[in-house]
Design a protein around this motif. Sequence first.
Motif, PDB file in Angstrom:
ATOM      1  N   MET A   1      20.656  37.096  23.249  1.00  0.00           N
ATOM      2  CA  MET A   1      21.602  37.854  22.437  1.00  0.00           C
ATOM      3  C   MET A   1      22.526  36.872  21.727  1.00  0.00           C
ATOM      4  O   MET A   1      23.174  36.030  22.360  1.00  0.00           O
ATOM      5  CB  MET A   1      22.432  38.795  23.314  1.00  0.00           C
ATOM      6  CG  MET A   1      23.482  39.605  22.564  1.00  0.00           C
ATOM      7  SD  MET A   1      22.771  40.829  21.451  1.00  0.00           S
ATOM      8  CE  MET A   1      22.179  42.043  22.648  1.00  0.00           C
ATOM      9  N   MET A   2      22.580  36.976  20.400  1.00  0.00           N
ATOM     10  CA  MET A   2      23.449  36.109  19.622  1.00  0.00           C
ATOM     11  C   MET A   2      24.783  36.817  19.377  1.00  0.00           C
ATOM     12  O   MET A   2      24.822  37.947  18.888  1.00  0.00           O
ATOM     13  CB  MET A   2      22.778  35.727  18.306  1.00  0.00           C
ATOM     14  CG  MET A   2      21.396  35.092  18.490  1.00  0.00           C
ATOM     15  SD  MET A   2      21.373  33.698  19.656  1.00  0.00           S
ATOM     16  CE  MET A   2      22.436  32.531  18.807  1.00  0.00           C
ATOM     17  N   MET A   3      25.865  36.156  19.701  1.00  0.00           N
ATOM     18  CA  MET A   3      27.205  36.721  19.602  1.00  0.00           C
ATOM     19  C   MET A   3      27.967  35.997  18.497  1.00  0.00           C
ATOM     20  O   MET A   3      27.785  34.797  18.290  1.00  0.00           O
ATOM     21  CB  MET A   3      27.944  36.566  20.934  1.00  0.00           C
ATOM     22  CG  MET A   3      27.128  37.026  22.141  1.00  0.00           C
ATOM     23  SD  MET A   3      27.923  36.656  23.721  1.00  0.00           S
ATOM     24  CE  MET A   3      29.185  37.940  23.786  1.00  0.00           C
ATOM     25  N   MET A   4      28.811  36.738  17.804  1.00  0.00           N
ATOM     26  CA  MET A   4      29.492  36.134  16.653  1.00  0.00           C
ATOM     27  C   MET A   4      30.978  36.471  16.621  1.00  0.00           C
ATOM     28  O   MET A   4      31.367  37.638  16.725  1.00  0.00           O
ATOM     29  CB  MET A   4      28.855  36.613  15.345  1.00  0.00           C
ATOM     30  CG  MET A   4      29.428  35.938  14.106  1.00  0.00           C
ATOM     31  SD  MET A   4      29.239  34.144  14.121  1.00  0.00           S
ATOM     32  CE  MET A   4      27.448  34.034  13.873  1.00  0.00           C
ATOM     33  N   HIS A   5      31.788  35.420  16.487  1.00  0.00           N
ATOM     34  CA  HIS A   5      33.187  35.581  16.083  1.00  0.00           C
ATOM     35  C   HIS A   5      33.169  35.630  14.556  1.00  0.00           C
ATOM     36  O   HIS A   5      32.981  34.604  13.885  1.00  0.00           O
ATOM     37  CB  HIS A   5      34.037  34.405  16.578  1.00  0.00           C
ATOM     38  CG  HIS A   5      35.469  34.472  16.165  1.00  0.00           C
ATOM     39  ND1 HIS A   5      36.506  34.488  17.064  1.00  0.00           N
ATOM     40  CD2 HIS A   5      36.056  34.532  14.941  1.00  0.00           C
ATOM     41  CE1 HIS A   5      37.667  34.543  16.418  1.00  0.00           C
ATOM     42  NE2 HIS A   5      37.411  34.572  15.113  1.00  0.00           N
TER      43      HIS A   5
END
Length: 473
Positions: free
Chosen positions: A187-191
């Motif tokens: 899972m790629m998480m982004m700010h």
Amino acid sequence: MATTLISAGTVVSSTGRREVDVLIDGERIVALLEPGSTVLGSDLRSTVDTVIDASGKYVIPGGIDAHTHMEMPFGGTFASDTFETGTRAAAWGGTTSIVDFVVQYPDQGVLDQYHAWHEKAAGNCAIDYGFHQILSDVQDSSLSAMDELVNEGVTSFKLFMAYKGVFLSDDGQILRAFQKGASNGAMMMMHAENGAMIDVLVQQLIAEGKTDPYYHGVSRPWQAEEEATHRAIMIADLTGAPLYVVHVSAKQAVEQITAARDRGMNVFGETCPQYLYLSLEEQLGAPGFEGAKWVCSTPLRSRAEGHQDHMWRSLRTNDIQMVSTDHCPFCMKDQKDMGIGDFSKIPNGIGSVEHRMDLLYQGVVEGRLSLERWVEITSTTPARMFGMYGRKGVIEPGADADVVVYDPNGHTSIGLGKTHHMNMDYSAWEGFEIDGHVDTVISRGTVVVDDGEYRGRAGHGQYIKRGLSQYLV
């Protein structure tokens, strides 16, 4: 192994509620029984080691806070909660698992930092814990480390579109990381904030003498969040990687996530209690330097623009899937006050890990959420989103005995000297009143909080080796 019977309560899941007793043997739930059932013997209450009377109360799976920053180095200081103090405070509030962020700065090795975070947490946590991995300045070594970390149970990776020279990755680096996530299932998480825009606005405001905490919010407008959210979605679309946008605060960013989901994409959003309750005008705009208490990024948004109401609605419609805290506490003295005269030097963060379950339950009381949705967004979805479901996030045979007995007829007053166990010299939630109360908290079969008494210990918490997301379509 010790046995416990939670009797006469209403077990609430993400799909309904039922009057059943919960039997715990050792660290696991072993049975759900109709009240008075004799299937395991004629008088089960007399044969177990402990009976917890949950009459008139809700029995729910322990809360999972999937976004915390214990001991995080930031802005020349460290988040004031250690893994010991932070997980103890979490337990007080009905949270039985956290997923903390391993921090990697550009000059640090990804795997070195992962091992360093294990050293910080091991033997110190009151509840179970897992890790996400932050990636900054993505290099070839970062991509190979991603595969190794997935095998270690770190199946989610966070990147930043802001904080140049600290965390920022450019779009090409983000693309490469997302390509790796598409191939290994992470899972790629982004700010999602446009850091270049923010940096210019900060410089302009400081030059104009606009240095109070209020201008922290002005310098990070919703346009910067919406643009970055859209850009992250486009990179996810190109690569096929699943995307989880952290701490969504602007309604326009939600609209970008909603549109992507309507196209069938694996795009998800998280918000935090501060974006449901607090605002630019009331908190960041408090007199003098008081607003520093609520400096966080993404920032508190304008209530006049309707962001808070939109967040509540998005939780009801599942356009936003869950609520974490982004718990990153700092004290006012010697930490937040570093930014007197320059809002850009205020450490970014709010302490909420102790209060998330209560604050979201108040949404149930006020008719903003259903009881089942409360359980879903605070426990079940975090477990599914981050590869823990079945063991965590549910009260069913075979699951870890992470259970909270919650009294809807109780009351909780939040604030210093009232309900406050985080290692901070102020409460961001001072004066909040909750029409409910966490009575008993059980972590893997062990009572850690009961009737206003802390009974847990550092070292009880174990590392959660997570699988891949169970929420993808």
